[in-house]
Design an enzyme around this catalytic site. Structure first.
Site, PDB file in Angstrom:
ATOM      1  CB  SER A 161      54.756  45.017   7.356  1.00  0.00           C
ATOM      2  OG  SER A 161      53.647  45.364   6.572  1.00  0.00           O
ATOM      3  CG  ASP A 198      47.566  46.925   3.720  1.00  0.00           C
ATOM      4  OD1 ASP A 198      47.374  47.177   2.516  1.00  0.00           O
ATOM      5  OD2 ASP A 198      48.684  46.632   4.178  1.00  0.00           O
TER       6      ASP A 198
END
EC number: 2.5.1.19
Length: 446
Positions: free
Chosen positions: A28, A325
């Site tokens: 990210s 996730d």
């Protein structure tokens, strides 16, 4: 040298896992570091960038829109940006590969620039809905033409100047939030995002670090993030911490394989990403933070994880945004716990690289684990610490996290577990099998 990743890989049971490893940089943060560096004026320097296929897709897209991005032999990436408002018209479609993050965030960037970009991806990405991003960006004035179901391929025609909006997230999604904020960077006035449930805040942290005028306020309706548009970004040096989503597999593996003692170095522990650590500790995991520190504005520590007798829990729903996730890895931990684990509140898993609820249920049940499927998660009956049956071939469905999670499950099974296609792992963790061998695991390729 990294192992190749052919289609099929078989994982054999391990006697124990032991050693020190370092996981790749946070995916990210890597995406956002490249994007914001490409919008700054001057040269930024990025160290520890994840060099998986997803992040490389972002790098290629930013190059196609005018940024100069190079990598030196010491793995330092240098980015000379074009400035906010300076993105150039790409001459070809932007190939996002398997990366939903690249797609949604770049759609936000393009939406407020006077350019048109076509986004394409692989079969997995092309099956994922983009409507949740299309809706707010269209409200800001972007003209978006998508394939049926709001899917790729799609074309974004940006509007400049775009229209500032106040947008309340209907689902907890850092990608939607980030897309709107990135569109707001080149939009006059103030763009606001209201999130009733807090999601990962890497965009807010990094935007502030690059000099954006951004504020975060907590109110009765949740967090309101406001960004003032048309502000110049300043170049900076960034050190990317280790990805907690990648560390998740080794935290679970060390917890469930008897005799294991593993140190995972340099793991990012941002509170909006650390839900799995909390959940595993609730299950009785032995996870100790060593040398806690701050790296690049993000909290980081080395994690020592030793085998522990896990117990089933009812996973708190409010942990879901901070571990969305990591649910496939959590499902594997639950498979070895004592008693029943109920892991719900994660309907977002239905629209990831695969339907992770259905695919993990099928994979676990094929290998002897009892599961009950819910719309928003799974109930899993654990083995009480004993090896699961194993012996089956798992369909990864082009999903890297399914492949890695079931590889970890194979480390404590009575019979080897085969993953039909391990190649998607390269999107986020190209050195996964090197680390598995470093710790004492065994995998063979077919």
């Amino acid at each position: 040298m990294a192992h190749p990743l052919p289609r099929s890989v078989t994982i054999r049971p391990a006697s124990r896992l032991q050693g020190r490893i370092r996981v790749p940089g946070d995916k990210s943060i890597s995406h956002r570091a490249l994007m914001l560096s490409a919008l700054a004026v001057g040269e930024s320097r990025v160290e520890g960038l994840l060099e998986g296929e997803d992040v490389l897709a972002t790098a290629a897209a930013m190059r196609a829109m005018g940024a100069t991005i190079t990598r030196s032999d010491d793995a330092i990436w240098r980015v000379n940006g074009v400035g906010v408002g300076g993105l150039l018209q790409p001459q070809a479609a932007l190939d996002m590969g398997n990366s939903g993050t690249s797609t949604r965030l770049l759609m936000g960037l393009v939406a407020s620039h006077p350019i048109t970009a076509t986004f394409v991806g692989d079969a997995s990405l092309s099956g994922r809905p983009m409507k949740r991003v299309i809706d707010p960006l269209s409200t800001m004035g972007a003209d978006i033409t998508a394939s049926p179901g709001g899917r790729l391929p799609l074309m974004v025609r940006g509007l400049c100047p775009a229209v500032p909006i106040t947008y309340t997230l209907s689902v907890a999604s850092a990608q939607v939030k980030s897309a709107v904020l990135l569109a707001g960077l080149n939009t006059p006035g103030i763009t606001r995002v209201i999130e009733p449930i807090a999601t990962r805040d890497h965009s807010e942290r990094m935007l502030a670090g690059f000099g954006a005028d951004i504020t975060v306020e907590q109110g009765e309706s949740g967090r309101t993030i406001s960004i003032v548009g048309e502000v110049d970004l300043k170049p900076r040096s960034i050190v990317v911490p280790g990805d907690p989503s990648s560390a998740a597999f080794w935290m679970v593996a060390a917890s469930v394989v008897p005799g294991s003692d593993v140190v995972i170095e340099n793991v990012g522990l941002n509170a909006t990403r650390a839900g799995l650590v909390t959940a595993l500790r609730l299950m009785g995991a032995d996870i100790v933070e060593l040398d806690p520190r701050v790296v690049g504005g993000e909290p980081v520590a080395d994690l020592r994880v030793r085998h522990a007798a896990l117990r089933g829990i009812d996973v708190p729903h409010d942990l879901a945004p901070s571990m969305i996730d990591e649910y496939p890895a959590l499902f594997v931990a639950a498979a070895f716990a004592q008693g029943r684990t109920i892991a719900r509140g994660a309907d977002e898993l239905r629209v990831k690289e695969s339907d992770r609820i259905a695919v993990m249920k099928a994979a676990l049940m094929a290998n002897g684990v009892r599961c009950e499927e819910h719309e928003d998660g799974l109930t899993i009956e654990g083995s009480g610490g004993d090896p699961i049956a194993g012996g089956a071939e798992v369909a990864s469905k082009l999903d890297h996290r399914i492949a890695m999670s079931m590889a970890i499950a194979g480390l404590h099974a009575r019979a080897p577990i085969t993953i039909d296609d391990a190649s998607p792992i390269a999107t986020s963790f190209p050195g996964f099998f090197d680390l598995l061998h470093t710790l004492g695991g065994e995998a063979s390729w077919g």
